[in-house]
Design a protein around this motif. Sequence first.
Motif, PDB file in Angstrom:
ATOM      1  N   LYS A  57       0.838  -1.207   0.000  1.00 50.18           N
ATOM      2  CA  LYS A  57       0.000   0.000   0.000  1.00 50.18           C
ATOM      3  C   LYS A  57       0.870   1.252   0.000  1.00 50.18           C
ATOM      4  O   LYS A  57       0.629   2.193  -0.751  1.00 50.18           O
ATOM      5  N   GLU A  60       2.545   1.785  -3.387  1.00 53.20           N
ATOM      6  CA  GLU A  60       1.586   2.345  -4.356  1.00 53.20           C
ATOM      7  C   GLU A  60       1.381   3.839  -4.121  1.00 53.20           C
ATOM      8  O   GLU A  60       1.320   4.624  -5.072  1.00 53.20           O
ATOM      9  N   GLU A  61       1.314   4.259  -2.868  1.00 47.22           N
ATOM     10  CA  GLU A  61       1.212   5.693  -2.549  1.00 47.22           C
ATOM     11  C   GLU A  61       2.435   6.435  -3.072  1.00 47.22           C
ATOM     12  O   GLU A  61       2.318   7.533  -3.627  1.00 47.22           O
ATOM     13  N   ARG A  63       4.362   5.518  -5.568  1.00 41.85           N
ATOM     14  CA  ARG A  63       4.303   5.506  -7.037  1.00 41.85           C
ATOM     15  C   ARG A  63       3.379   6.609  -7.549  1.00 41.85           C
ATOM     16  O   ARG A  63       3.733   7.359  -8.466  1.00 41.85           O
ATOM     17  N   LEU A  64       2.210   6.746  -6.939  1.00 43.29           N
ATOM     18  CA  LEU A  64       1.257   7.771  -7.373  1.00 43.29           C
ATOM     19  C   LEU A  64       1.801   9.183  -7.134  1.00 43.29           C
ATOM     20  O   LEU A  64       1.616  10.075  -7.962  1.00 43.29           O
ATOM     21  N   ALA A  65       2.487   9.375  -6.006  1.00 46.02           N
ATOM     22  CA  ALA A  65       3.080  10.684  -5.716  1.00 46.02           C
ATOM     23  C   ALA A  65       4.174  11.013  -6.727  1.00 46.02           C
ATOM     24  O   ALA A  65       4.291  12.159  -7.176  1.00 46.02           O
ATOM     25  N   LYS A  66       4.979  10.029  -7.113  1.00 41.73           N
ATOM     26  CA  LYS A  66       6.040  10.248  -8.094  1.00 41.73           C
ATOM     27  C   LYS A  66       5.443  10.588  -9.457  1.00 41.73           C
ATOM     28  O   LYS A  66       5.939  11.482 -10.159  1.00 41.73           O
ATOM     29  N   LEU A  67       4.384   9.892  -9.856  1.00 39.54           N
ATOM     30  CA  LEU A  67       3.716  10.196 -11.124  1.00 39.54           C
ATOM     31  C   LEU A  67       3.170  11.618 -11.135  1.00 39.54           C
ATOM     32  O   LEU A  67       3.292  12.332 -12.132  1.00 39.54           O
ATOM     33  N   ALA A  68       2.572  12.044 -10.033  1.00 38.67           N
ATOM     34  CA  ALA A  68       2.051  13.414  -9.938  1.00 38.67           C
ATOM     35  C   ALA A  68       3.180  14.430 -10.063  1.00 38.67           C
ATOM     36  O   ALA A  68       3.048  15.441 -10.750  1.00 38.67           O
ATOM     37  N   SER A  69       4.299  14.151  -9.431  1.00 36.00           N
ATOM     38  CA  SER A  69       5.452  15.036  -9.510  1.00 36.00           C
ATOM     39  C   SER A  69       5.985  15.121 -10.937  1.00 36.00           C
ATOM     40  O   SER A  69       6.316  16.206 -11.436  1.00 36.00           O
ATOM     41  N   ARG A  71       4.297  14.534 -13.719  1.00 35.90           N
ATOM     42  CA  ARG A  71       3.321  15.263 -14.538  1.00 35.90           C
ATOM     43  C   ARG A  71       3.494  16.771 -14.380  1.00 35.90           C
ATOM     44  O   ARG A  71       3.421  17.522 -15.348  1.00 35.90           O
TER      45      ARG A  71
END
Length: 88
Positions: A57, A60-61, A63-69, A71
């Motif tokens: 979990k 995954e958090e 990973r999502l934070a890195k993707l937002a960064s 973007r």
Amino acid sequence: MLVFITKHALTTGIWSFDGEVKQSGNMIRFKGEKDTLHHHYHGEGREWHLTLEAAQKRAEEMRLAKLASLRKSVEKFEGTTFGLVKAL
């Protein structure tokens, strides 16, 4: 004691460690079998976890934070233009 390390999950994956763990507050310390150095991880639920599910979990958090960064960085560079700057 089996613990799961997520400190470097985005680059090397989730590590598991089964052995003697010295816990001090919210920090753990352990020494690998072939290692002469002790490893320190801070914050249960952030860098180390007691269950694989909790570690997954957290990864995954991360990973999502890195993707937002990423973007945000892409949007910044997409709007970048280059003009002439007068040399000093």
